[in-house]
Write a protein that holds these residues in place. Structure first.
Motif, PDB file in Angstrom:
ATOM      1  N   ARG A   1       2.787 149.120   5.923  1.00 23.51           N
ATOM      2  CA  ARG A   1       4.143 148.768   5.354  1.00 23.51           C
ATOM      3  C   ARG A   1       3.980 149.125   3.953  1.00 23.51           C
ATOM      4  N   PRO A   2       5.042 150.122   3.410  1.00 23.78           N
ATOM      5  CA  PRO A   2       4.789 150.655   1.976  1.00 23.78           C
ATOM      6  C   PRO A   2       5.182 149.400   1.155  1.00 23.78           C
ATOM      7  N   LEU A   3       4.380 149.396   0.029  1.00 22.17           N
ATOM      8  CA  LEU A   3       4.572 148.256  -0.988  1.00 22.17           C
ATOM      9  C   LEU A   3       4.943 148.817  -2.415  1.00 22.17           C
ATOM     10  N   GLN A   4       4.586 150.089  -2.687  1.00 22.81           N
ATOM     11  CA  GLN A   4       4.761 150.534  -3.861  1.00 22.81           C
ATOM     12  C   GLN A   4       4.949 152.132  -3.931  1.00 22.81           C
ATOM     13  N   ALA A   5       5.762 152.983  -4.527  1.00 24.51           N
ATOM     14  CA  ALA A   5       5.617 154.187  -4.574  1.00 24.51           C
ATOM     15  C   ALA A   5       5.984 154.670  -6.269  1.00 24.51           C
ATOM     16  N   ARG A   6       5.522 155.646  -6.495  1.00 25.76           N
ATOM     17  CA  ARG A   6       5.580 156.239  -7.890  1.00 25.76           C
ATOM     18  C   ARG A   6       5.645 157.971  -7.815  1.00 25.76           C
ATOM     19  N   ILE A   7       6.740 158.381  -8.389  1.00 18.07           N
ATOM     20  CA  ILE A   7       6.931 159.734  -8.354  1.00 18.07           C
ATOM     21  C   ILE A   7       6.891 160.061  -9.889  1.00 18.07           C
ATOM     22  N   THR A   8       6.157 161.304 -10.319  1.00 19.67           N
ATOM     23  CA  THR A   8       6.233 161.774 -11.694  1.00 19.67           C
ATOM     24  C   THR A   8       6.607 163.153 -11.426  1.00 19.67           C
TER      25      THR A   8
ATOM     26  N   ASP B   1      13.926 150.763   2.110  1.00 19.31           N
ATOM     27  CA  ASP B   1      14.422 149.447   1.700  1.00 19.31           C
ATOM     28  C   ASP B   1      15.729 149.437   0.698  1.00 19.31           C
ATOM     29  N   THR B   2      16.208 148.117   0.566  1.00 21.07           N
ATOM     30  CA  THR B   2      17.379 148.034  -0.416  1.00 21.07           C
ATOM     31  C   THR B   2      17.084 147.666  -1.842  1.00 21.07           C
ATOM     32  N   PRO B   3      17.385 148.332  -2.945  1.00 21.92           N
ATOM     33  CA  PRO B   3      17.238 148.171  -3.969  1.00 21.92           C
ATOM     34  C   PRO B   3      17.914 146.910  -4.522  1.00 21.92           C
ATOM     35  N   THR B   4      17.288 146.200  -5.311  1.00 22.37           N
ATOM     36  CA  THR B   4      17.941 144.760  -5.536  1.00 22.37           C
ATOM     37  C   THR B   4      17.929 144.612  -7.544  1.00 22.37           C
ATOM     38  N   HIS B   5      16.970 145.268  -7.957  1.00 22.94           N
ATOM     39  CA  HIS B   5      17.055 144.966  -9.390  1.00 22.94           C
ATOM     40  C   HIS B   5      16.221 146.560 -10.117  1.00 22.94           C
ATOM     41  N   LEU B   6      16.729 146.656 -11.142  1.00 23.94           N
ATOM     42  CA  LEU B   6      16.093 148.177 -11.956  1.00 23.94           C
ATOM     43  C   LEU B   6      16.096 147.939 -13.440  1.00 23.94           C
ATOM     44  N   HIS B   7      15.069 148.484 -13.947  1.00 25.75           N
ATOM     45  CA  HIS B   7      14.951 148.381 -15.365  1.00 25.75           C
ATOM     46  C   HIS B   7      14.643 149.929 -15.974  1.00 25.75           C
ATOM     47  N   ALA B   8      15.268 150.473 -16.890  1.00 26.32           N
ATOM     48  CA  ALA B   8      14.833 151.712 -17.176  1.00 26.32           C
ATOM     49  C   ALA B   8      14.608 151.737 -19.007  1.00 26.32           C
ATOM     50  N   TYR B   9      13.439 152.709 -19.073  1.00 24.96           N
ATOM     51  CA  TYR B   9      13.099 153.202 -20.324  1.00 24.96           C
ATOM     52  C   TYR B   9      13.284 154.515 -20.725  1.00 24.96           C
ATOM     53  N   GLY B  10      13.746 154.973 -21.766  1.00 25.29           N
ATOM     54  CA  GLY B  10      14.163 156.275 -22.035  1.00 25.29           C
ATOM     55  C   GLY B  10      13.652 156.476 -23.633  1.00 25.29           C
ATOM     56  N   ARG B  11      13.240 157.819 -23.636  1.00 24.85           N
ATOM     57  CA  ARG B  11      12.949 158.631 -25.012  1.00 24.85           C
ATOM     58  C   ARG B  11      13.794 159.726 -25.407  1.00 24.85           C
ATOM     59  N   LYS B  12      14.076 160.320 -26.596  1.00 25.17           N
ATOM     60  CA  LYS B  12      14.533 161.640 -27.054  1.00 25.17           C
ATOM     61  C   LYS B  12      13.660 162.272 -27.650  1.00 25.17           C
ATOM     62  N   ARG B  13      13.015 162.909 -26.798  1.00 25.39           N
ATOM     63  CA  ARG B  13      11.575 163.816 -27.463  1.00 25.39           C
ATOM     64  C   ARG B  13      11.938 165.292 -27.981  1.00 25.39           C
ATOM     65  N   ALA B  14      13.067 165.866 -27.315  1.00 26.17           N
ATOM     66  CA  ALA B  14      13.226 167.349 -27.820  1.00 26.17           C
ATOM     67  C   ALA B  14      13.981 167.135 -29.326  1.00 26.17           C
ATOM     68  N   ALA B  15      14.850 166.002 -29.330  1.00 25.08           N
ATOM     69  CA  ALA B  15      15.497 166.060 -30.778  1.00 25.08           C
ATOM     70  C   ALA B  15      16.271 164.586 -30.773  1.00 25.08           C
TER      71      ALA B  15
ATOM     72  N   ALA C   1      14.219 144.677  -1.741  1.00 19.87           N
ATOM     73  CA  ALA C   1      14.564 143.237  -1.240  1.00 19.87           C
ATOM     74  C   ALA C   1      13.178 142.809  -0.617  1.00 19.87           C
ATOM     75  N   SER C   2      12.434 143.580  -0.060  1.00 23.37           N
ATOM     76  CA  SER C   2      11.194 143.382   0.622  1.00 23.37           C
ATOM     77  C   SER C   2      10.142 143.109  -0.361  1.00 23.37           C
ATOM     78  N   GLY C   3      10.268 143.184  -1.531  1.00 27.18           N
ATOM     79  CA  GLY C   3       9.127 142.746  -2.588  1.00 27.18           C
ATOM     80  C   GLY C   3       8.434 144.142  -2.892  1.00 27.18           C
ATOM     81  N   ALA C   4       8.915 145.238  -2.217  1.00 26.73           N
ATOM     82  CA  ALA C   4       8.150 146.413  -2.711  1.00 26.73           C
ATOM     83  C   ALA C   4       8.823 146.913  -3.993  1.00 26.73           C
ATOM     84  N   SER C   5       8.373 147.858  -4.815  1.00 25.39           N
ATOM     85  CA  SER C   5       8.834 148.246  -6.012  1.00 25.39           C
ATOM     86  C   SER C   5       8.370 149.985  -6.024  1.00 25.39           C
ATOM     87  N   ALA C   6       9.058 150.558  -7.118  1.00 22.14           N
ATOM     88  CA  ALA C   6       8.758 152.069  -7.427  1.00 22.14           C
ATOM     89  C   ALA C   6       9.043 152.298  -8.796  1.00 22.14           C
TER      90      ALA C   6
END
Length: 337
Positions: free
Chosen positions: A146-153, A194-208, A224-229
């Motif tokens: 059962r997938p619990l956490q995913a990360r993509i870069t 899974d169904t996303p329930t909440h989200l937080h975003a952080y951003g930067r402006k590196r080029a200019a 919803a399952s408690g998994a995160s990404a």
């Protein structure tokens, strides 16, 4: 054999060339013309596509050319109006991501096409890439339990050409979380199933510092399952000519890692470092699946529907709102379904 599907390409920028290249390889597709508001661009693209007709008025063109379907490759804010013209004319559509820059406009597009019984697909091309399919299939096959956490870069060094580019105009692109971030948000949600329930975003402006959009994003999604990404994206890396992609999935039964992919092979030479594409084109797989859906053929793989595109817009919009407020955004599950 049945007659080929008659396809109009709307817009003539870089991404239109990728779609045209894919269509050229499919015998069941015929490019009948290119539409662009700029006559010079339209004529040049039509010549490159083998001398097909071109036009600046979409409604007249699809009627004159008896179009069955259209691929929309125009700035994001134009998608709803163009989509309505296509739907009113009974034309199926593949619309570049994001489907729209607001959830309300995306939902209206989905409704219009469904009411008319037409195929609407969002061009989430990464879903058709070999790496994305491999990750999805491994999870479906139970490789991690059962997938619990995913990360993509997904990191790259290019930023758009100059200050006139619509991609860095928030009113036209919707912001980078909508313009490019939806690729990653769509993938992790697809992988986790899974169904996303909440989200937080952080951003930067590196080029200019004066950029209207964030060229670096770190978006965390809860499910919803408690998994995160975690989705990390940059368009301001150095050196500019080298990209980087990494995937990690942790489950209760194993771990999946794709530590380096870069969309191909790296070549070093006297003319610098460049990427040599490897593997089949995701644009070709996408076009083949979309055309099969348009014709009502049996589908060999899961299509990316208009509702898929709507779900991605909901996530991208939430990410932009989180960037603006600095807070966690709670998602309405019915909107993200």
């Amino acid at each position: 054999m049945s007659e080929p599907t008659r396809v109009v390409v709307v817009g003539s920028g870089f991404i239109a060339g990728e779609h045209l290249s894919a269509l050229e390889q499919l015998p069941d597709a015929e490019v009948v013309g290119i539409v662009d508001l700029n006559p010079g661009r339209a004529a040049a693209a039509a010549k490159s596509a083998g001398g097909v007709p071109w036009a600046v008025d979409l409604g007249t063109a699809i009627a004159d050319w008896s179009a069955d379907a259209a691929i929309v490759c125009t700035p994001n804010h134009t998608h709803p109006a163009i989509g309505k013209v296509l739907a009113d004319a009974g034309v199926h559509a593949l619309i570049e991501k994001p489907l729209a820059i607001t959830p309300a406009d995306a939902a209206e597009l989905v409704r219009v096409f469904e009411d008319k019984g037409l195929v609407l697909s969002a061009a989430h091309t990464h879903r058709y890439a070999p790496y994305a399919r491999a990750v999805r299939q491994a999870i479906v096959d139970g490789a991690v339990g059962r997938p619990l956490q995913a990360r993509i870069t997904l990191l790259g060094g290019w930023i758009w050409g100059d200050w006139r580019n619509w991609q860095i105009d928030r009113s036209r692109s919707g912001g980078h979380a909508l313009h490019n971030g939806v690729h990653l948000l769509d993938l992790v949600t697809w992988w986790l199933g899974d169904t996303p329930t909440h989200l937080h975003a952080y951003g930067r402006k590196r080029a200019a510092a004066d950029l209207e959009v964030h060229d670096y994003l770190m978006i965390t999604v809860g499910y919803a399952s408690g998994a995160s990404a975690v989705c990390e994206m940059s368009r301001a890396n150095q050196p500019r000519g080298i990209g980087y992609r990494e995937v990690f999935v942790q489950g209760d039964g194993g771990t999946l890692r794709l530590p380096w992919d870069n969309e191909g092979l790296l070549s070093w030479g006297h003319d610098g470092t460049r990427v040599v594409p490897a593997g089949p084109s995701p644009f070709l797989a996408q076009a083949r699946t979309w055309l099969a859906a348009v014709r009502g053929d049996q589908l060999e793989e899961e299509p990316v529907t208009g509702r898929t595109g709507l779900a991605a817009v909901v996530l991208g919009d939430a990410a932009e709102r989180s960037l603006a407020s600095g807070t966690m955004i709670t998602l309405e599950q019915e909107a993200a379904a």
